[in-house]
Write a protein that holds these residues in place. Structure first.
Motif, PDB file in Angstrom:
ATOM      1  N   TRP A 106      -9.897 -10.770 -16.844  1.00 56.36           N
ATOM      2  CA  TRP A 106     -10.463  -9.458 -16.570  1.00 56.36           C
ATOM      3  C   TRP A 106      -9.326  -8.509 -16.281  1.00 56.36           C
ATOM      4  N   PHE A 107      -9.369  -7.327 -16.869  1.00 54.29           N
ATOM      5  CA  PHE A 107      -8.327  -6.329 -16.652  1.00 54.29           C
ATOM      6  C   PHE A 107      -8.922  -5.124 -15.953  1.00 54.29           C
ATOM      7  N   CYS A 108      -8.172  -4.593 -15.022  1.00 58.85           N
ATOM      8  CA  CYS A 108      -8.592  -3.370 -14.327  1.00 58.85           C
ATOM      9  C   CYS A 108      -8.440  -2.184 -15.268  1.00 58.85           C
ATOM     10  N   ASP A 109      -9.225  -1.159 -15.011  1.00 60.15           N
ATOM     11  CA  ASP A 109      -9.058   0.081 -15.751  1.00 60.15           C
ATOM     12  C   ASP A 109      -7.772   0.760 -15.286  1.00 60.15           C
ATOM     13  N   PRO A 110      -7.083   1.480 -16.182  1.00 56.27           N
ATOM     14  CA  PRO A 110      -5.866   2.182 -15.771  1.00 56.27           C
ATOM     15  C   PRO A 110      -6.150   3.161 -14.630  1.00 56.27           C
ATOM     16  N   SER A 111      -5.214   3.265 -13.718  1.00 56.37           N
ATOM     17  CA  SER A 111      -5.299   4.183 -12.569  1.00 56.37           C
ATOM     18  C   SER A 111      -6.535   3.927 -11.716  1.00 56.37           C
ATOM     19  N   SER A 112      -6.882   2.654 -11.520  1.00 60.75           N
ATOM     20  CA  SER A 112      -8.044   2.281 -10.717  1.00 60.75           C
ATOM     21  C   SER A 112      -7.660   1.210  -9.694  1.00 60.75           C
ATOM     22  N   PRO A 113      -6.828   1.561  -8.700  1.00 62.81           N
ATOM     23  CA  PRO A 113      -6.344   0.551  -7.753  1.00 62.81           C
ATOM     24  C   PRO A 113      -7.449  -0.114  -6.944  1.00 62.81           C
ATOM     25  N   TRP A 114      -8.602   0.522  -6.788  1.00 68.55           N
ATOM     26  CA  TRP A 114      -9.698  -0.077  -6.023  1.00 68.55           C
ATOM     27  C   TRP A 114     -10.267  -1.310  -6.725  1.00 68.55           C
ATOM     28  N   GLN A 115      -9.959  -1.488  -7.994  1.00 70.92           N
ATOM     29  CA  GLN A 115     -10.446  -2.645  -8.737  1.00 70.92           C
ATOM     30  C   GLN A 115      -9.575  -3.881  -8.521  1.00 70.92           C
ATOM     31  N   LYS A 116      -8.467  -3.717  -7.845  1.00 78.12           N
ATOM     32  CA  LYS A 116      -7.561  -4.841  -7.606  1.00 78.12           C
ATOM     33  C   LYS A 116      -7.079  -4.828  -6.160  1.00 78.12           C
ATOM     34  N   GLY A 117      -8.038  -4.922  -5.261  1.00 73.33           N
ATOM     35  CA  GLY A 117      -7.755  -4.817  -3.839  1.00 73.33           C
ATOM     36  C   GLY A 117      -6.758  -5.824  -3.309  1.00 73.33           C
ATOM     37  N   THR A 118      -6.855  -7.079  -3.725  1.00 72.68           N
ATOM     38  CA  THR A 118      -5.935  -8.095  -3.225  1.00 72.68           C
ATOM     39  C   THR A 118      -4.503  -7.800  -3.648  1.00 72.68           C
ATOM     40  N   VAL A 119      -4.321  -7.365  -4.879  1.00 73.59           N
ATOM     41  CA  VAL A 119      -2.978  -7.045  -5.367  1.00 73.59           C
ATOM     42  C   VAL A 119      -2.410  -5.867  -4.577  1.00 73.59           C
ATOM     43  N   GLU A 120      -3.207  -4.824  -4.399  1.00 72.17           N
ATOM     44  CA  GLU A 120      -2.740  -3.652  -3.659  1.00 72.17           C
ATOM     45  C   GLU A 120      -2.431  -4.008  -2.208  1.00 72.17           C
ATOM     46  N   ASN A 121      -3.258  -4.848  -1.600  1.00 72.63           N
ATOM     47  CA  ASN A 121      -3.038  -5.267  -0.220  1.00 72.63           C
ATOM     48  C   ASN A 121      -1.737  -6.069  -0.102  1.00 72.63           C
ATOM     49  N   THR A 122      -1.517  -6.971  -1.042  1.00 68.84           N
ATOM     50  CA  THR A 122      -0.289  -7.774  -1.017  1.00 68.84           C
ATOM     51  C   THR A 122       0.935  -6.901  -1.248  1.00 68.84           C
ATOM     52  N   ASN A 123       0.836  -5.931  -2.153  1.00 70.66           N
ATOM     53  CA  ASN A 123       1.948  -4.995  -2.357  1.00 70.66           C
ATOM     54  C   ASN A 123       2.265  -4.238  -1.070  1.00 70.66           C
ATOM     55  N   ARG A 124       1.226  -3.797  -0.362  1.00 75.86           N
ATOM     56  CA  ARG A 124       1.436  -3.075   0.901  1.00 75.86           C
ATOM     57  C   ARG A 124       2.136  -3.972   1.909  1.00 75.86           C
ATOM     58  N   ARG A 125       1.708  -5.226   2.001  1.00 77.26           N
ATOM     59  CA  ARG A 125       2.332  -6.167   2.936  1.00 77.26           C
ATOM     60  C   ARG A 125       3.798  -6.398   2.581  1.00 77.26           C
ATOM     61  N   ALA A 126       4.081  -6.569   1.288  1.00 76.17           N
ATOM     62  CA  ALA A 126       5.454  -6.834   0.854  1.00 76.17           C
ATOM     63  C   ALA A 126       6.368  -5.644   1.124  1.00 76.17           C
ATOM     64  N   ARG A 127       5.818  -4.444   1.137  1.00 80.98           N
ATOM     65  CA  ARG A 127       6.624  -3.244   1.387  1.00 80.98           C
ATOM     66  C   ARG A 127       7.207  -3.226   2.800  1.00 80.98           C
ATOM     67  N   ARG A 128       6.684  -4.047   3.707  1.00 77.94           N
ATOM     68  CA  ARG A 128       7.287  -4.155   5.040  1.00 77.94           C
ATOM     69  C   ARG A 128       8.730  -4.604   4.931  1.00 77.94           C
ATOM     70  N   TRP A 129       8.989  -5.519   4.005  1.00 79.20           N
ATOM     71  CA  TRP A 129      10.328  -6.079   3.858  1.00 79.20           C
ATOM     72  C   TRP A 129      11.052  -5.539   2.635  1.00 79.20           C
ATOM     73  N   LEU A 130      10.304  -4.977   1.702  1.00 79.93           N
ATOM     74  CA  LEU A 130      10.896  -4.464   0.468  1.00 79.93           C
ATOM     75  C   LEU A 130      10.465  -3.013   0.226  1.00 79.93           C
ATOM     76  N   PRO A 131      10.966  -2.084   1.026  1.00 79.96           N
ATOM     77  CA  PRO A 131      10.584  -0.691   0.818  1.00 79.96           C
ATOM     78  C   PRO A 131      11.048  -0.191  -0.559  1.00 79.96           C
ATOM     79  N   ARG A 132      10.382   0.809  -1.064  1.00 85.48           N
ATOM     80  CA  ARG A 132      10.679   1.319  -2.407  1.00 85.48           C
ATOM     81  C   ARG A 132      12.137   1.727  -2.576  1.00 85.48           C
ATOM     82  N   LYS A 133      12.747   2.234  -1.529  1.00 87.32           N
ATOM     83  CA  LYS A 133      14.130   2.711  -1.642  1.00 87.32           C
ATOM     84  C   LYS A 133      15.156   1.569  -1.663  1.00 87.32           C
ATOM     85  N   ARG A 134      14.734   0.351  -1.400  1.00 89.17           N
ATOM     86  CA  ARG A 134      15.649  -0.786  -1.335  1.00 89.17           C
ATOM     87  C   ARG A 134      16.015  -1.271  -2.732  1.00 89.17           C
ATOM     88  N   ASP A 135      17.268  -1.598  -2.927  1.00 92.04           N
ATOM     89  CA  ASP A 135      17.749  -2.123  -4.203  1.00 92.04           C
ATOM     90  C   ASP A 135      17.350  -3.589  -4.301  1.00 92.04           C
TER      91      ASP A 135
END
Length: 98
Positions: free
Chosen positions: A19-48
């Motif tokens: 199953w594929f999410c529709d483009p620009s529809s983050p609410w369709q992939k809640g677990t992925v978005e939640n995990t990305n948010r958690r990972a950003r604690r240690w890997l902020p966007r500005k980090r190389d």
């Protein structure tokens, strides 16, 4: 993207539904978005990311996999993975108390 071009072959090989999410529809992939948010604690966007060691990535993965999740009945992803693997092997995930 092109990374999913072989999805019919993959689906046939492992016997799952795809199953594929529709483009620009983050609410369709809640677990992925939640995990990305958690990972950003240690890997902020500005980090190389190329400067992150394998050891540090392993530590981040271990932290993520050891965090209980409401969607898993307050089990950790590692616990659920172990249970599913043991089921596939026809074994109980944890020894029974006598």
């Amino acid at each position: 993207g092109s990374e999913f071009v072989s999805w019919p072959h993959l689906q046939a090989e492992i016997g799952t539904q795809t199953w594929f999410c529709d483009p620009s529809s983050p609410w369709q992939k809640g677990t992925v978005e939640n995990t990305n948010r958690r990972a950003r604690r240690w890997l902020p966007r500005k980090r190389d990311i190329t400067a992150v060691s394998d050891h540090e990535l392993k530590m981040i993965c271990d932290r993520l996999n050891a965090t209980p999740r409401k969607c898993l009945g307050w089990k950790t992803p590692a616990e659920v993975f172990r249970e599913k693997m043991m089921e596939e092997m026809g074994q109980r995930p944890y020894p029974q108390k006598e």
